[in-house]
Each structure stands twice: as C-alpha cells, then as structure tokens.
Design an enzyme around this catalytic site. Structure first.
Site, PDB file in Angstrom:
ATOM      1  N   ARG A   1      33.701  53.085  92.580  1.00  0.00           N
ATOM      2  CA  ARG A   1      35.046  53.407  92.077  1.00  0.00           C
ATOM      3  C   ARG A   1      35.618  52.292  91.197  1.00  0.00           C
ATOM      4  NH1 ARG A   1      32.715  56.987  93.598  1.00  0.00           N
ATOM      5  NH2 ARG A   1      33.245  58.566  95.138  1.00  0.00           N
TER       6      ARG A   1
ATOM      7  N   SER B   1      40.468  62.649  97.243  1.00  0.00           N
ATOM      8  CA  SER B   1      40.342  61.664  98.320  1.00  0.00           C
ATOM      9  C   SER B   1      41.394  60.575  98.134  1.00  0.00           C
ATOM     10  CB  SER B   1      38.940  61.044  98.313  1.00  0.00           C
ATOM     11  OG  SER B   1      37.961  62.020  98.575  1.00  0.00           O
TER      12      SER B   1
ATOM     13  N   GLU C   1      42.543  55.062  96.768  1.00  0.00           N
ATOM     14  CA  GLU C   1      41.763  55.475  95.605  1.00  0.00           C
ATOM     15  C   GLU C   1      42.683  56.098  94.563  1.00  0.00           C
ATOM     16  OE1 GLU C   1      38.178  58.646  94.713  1.00  0.00           O
ATOM     17  OE2 GLU C   1      38.015  57.356  96.461  1.00  0.00           O
TER      18      GLU C   1
END
Length: 310
Positions: A181, A231, A301
C-alpha cells in the site's frame, strides 16, 4: 480565490469541466463529504498540467482524486481545487513483445475493473485479482492496490507522472518503489497520468471465469450493499485487521450511521446519513479497543481529505 484565477482556470480547463461548491459526497464511494470550492475534471494531460501550474502560480491549494473509493472527505469540505481524474485520460493501448508478453498502457482515469476486463477480453492474464477493486488505475498504482494474492507491483513496469510543479516525467519499474500500500507516488507526491503493465497471453474464457469467481467471493464476503471506502485499515504485520476488530467485540459497533460491518469487520460502512466526523470517531474507537486488547496499532488505509475538526 479571486475572479482572475477562476477566469484563467476556465480558459485552461474549459468551463464545462468545472463545478463550484460541489458536494464531495457525490464523488466518494462513502457518500460522505462537504463541498469543494472548485471541482475540475481535466480532459487531457496538457490541460491538467497547465491547471496545476496555475494553482501553483496563485498559491491555491489543490488535490487530486480518482473515483473517491479510498477517501473520507471532511464535513466542512475542501478549500481550493479538487482535480478528479476519472472517466477522462482513460485510453488503453496494447503492444506485443518479442517474448510473447504484451505491454498494456492505460490512462490513470480508467476504472481498474474495466482495465482488467479489457485485458481479459484480449486474452491477457495477470490482472484477474483487480477485476473487483473499485478504484481508478491511477489510484491503484498510487496505493499499489491488491487483492486475493495479487497486487499492481506484480505487473507494473513503468509510469508517466506529474510533479507538484506540473512537470511530467517517465519512471521505470525500479523507480516505482511499490510496496504494501505504498509507492514512490505517495512518497514524492507524484500524480500518476498513465502506466504500463506487462501481461501474459492466456485463455480468455478461463481468465473471465477466474475473475467471475473472485468477484463472487467478494460479493459473498464484503458489505457491497452499503457505501464504504473499502478496507478501512492496513493489514498489521502478522495479523488481519478484520479478525482483530471482530475479536475485540467491535463487530456491528456504530457511531451515528457509521458502523463496523457485521459482514466483514475490516469495513466501516455508511448505513444512511453518516458524517465524516461519525466515521472518524468510530475509527478512533476501534483503534483504541484493538490497542487495549491486543497491543496492535491499526493504521488507516483510507485517506482523509479536507478540513476536519481538531
């Protein structure tokens, strides 16, 4: 922002590409967010770069988003200019290589799911994991998006980017710094304009069947019936965020209409009229509870954008 700036921006971007005091809830998958002072959908790379340079010249803050699928926008909105690269700058091209692979180059504004489907229809394998990710290609590259064991780093070979001054450049694979990420785009605040992927030839029917199977799993396990930003937390090393949240007793926990999904505890959903502050308070409560019970810090996130309360 004065009238001169607005007039110049309209000349560069085109008046039809600009909205004023635009509700950001219309442009995020969370369906949450106050207004952006100016909302621009650049039609091509040249106009986009010129508009960025104009913002810099006038000291006007600007932000770049895709389709808003990984974003929480403040209730107070966003001061300055929001550029949305979505359904524009979305061309796709294919180049056969001598080793039998194919280089696929696409603009940042194409939806990742559409790019994956287009690749499959051309008999190309390697993007099946991406067929259900609800973001743009540019956003996926920036986040090194992934699912079901695949991620963009496995097939990305180069990117065309723009820096905060409006200068463009090409970056090769080794310079992309794609990790979990993360990427060079985040680290250096670079904007992805387009990127190239290296894919292999395969059987179209088998590729489509695999994509359909993964999408079926996604529908079964994720709360796609509610607005969300996907998410909410990154995966902590050695753990799964959703499992920790569930075991901490936070499944179904709500602040206003912002709730931890009962279907998948790794998702925060909007059950109707959730505000950004509801979501932020809920996230804080979840982080505190997981830290208290397991000593694990959950890192968001989802990206937060705009004027949040102190």
């Amino acid at each position: 922002m004065n009238h001169q700036f607005r007039n110049e921006l309209e000349l560069i971007a085109g008046a039809g590409s600009i909205l004023y005091d635009e509700p950001m809830r219309l442009h995020t998958t969370f369906r949450i967010g106050g207004t952006a002072d100016i909302f621009v959908t650049p039609q091509n790379e040249e106009r986009f770069a010129a508009a960025v340079r104009l913002c810099r010249q006038h000291a006007v803050p600007y932000y770049v988003i895709g389709n808003g699928s990984n974003l929480l926008v403040a209730d107070r909105g966003i001061r300055g200019v929001v550029f949305q690269i979505y359904h524009t700058m979305d061309d796709v091209s294919f180049e056969d290589n001598k080793d039998g692979t194919v280089t696929v180059t696409a603009g940042a504004g194409i939806m990742l799911s559409k790019l994956a489907r287009t690749a499959a229809e051309h008999g190309l394998t390697g993007l099946e994991f991406a067929s259900g990710i609800p973001g743009t290609f540019g956003g996926a590259m920036t986040m090194n998006a992934g699912a079901y064991g695949g991620e963009m780093s496995q097939c990305a070979v180069s990117a065309r980017v723009m820096d905060c001054e409006g200068n463009t450049m090409e970056l090769k694979q080794e310079a992309l710094a794609l990790g979990y990420r993360t990427s060079i785009f985040q680290q250096r605040h670079l904007i992805v304009l387009s990127a190239s992927l290296l894919l292999k030839k395969g059987d179209t029917q088998k590729i489509l069947e695999k994509m359909d199977d993964l999408n079926s799993q996604r529908r079964e396990k994720q709360p796609l019936e509610y607005p969300s930003a996907g998410s909410t937390f990154k995966r902590p090393e050695g753990y799964f965020a959703g499992k920790l949240i569930h075991e901490a007793g936070m499944r179904g926990f709500c602040v206003g209409d912002a709730c931890v999904s009962e279907k998948h505890s790794g998702f925060v959903i909007n059950k109707g009229e959730a505000t950004a502050e509801d979501v932020r308070r809920l996230i804080k409560a979840v982080q505190d509870k997981v830290m208290e019970q397991f000593g694990v810090a959950l890192e968001m996130e989802v990206k937060m954008l705009g004027e949040f309360e102190d």
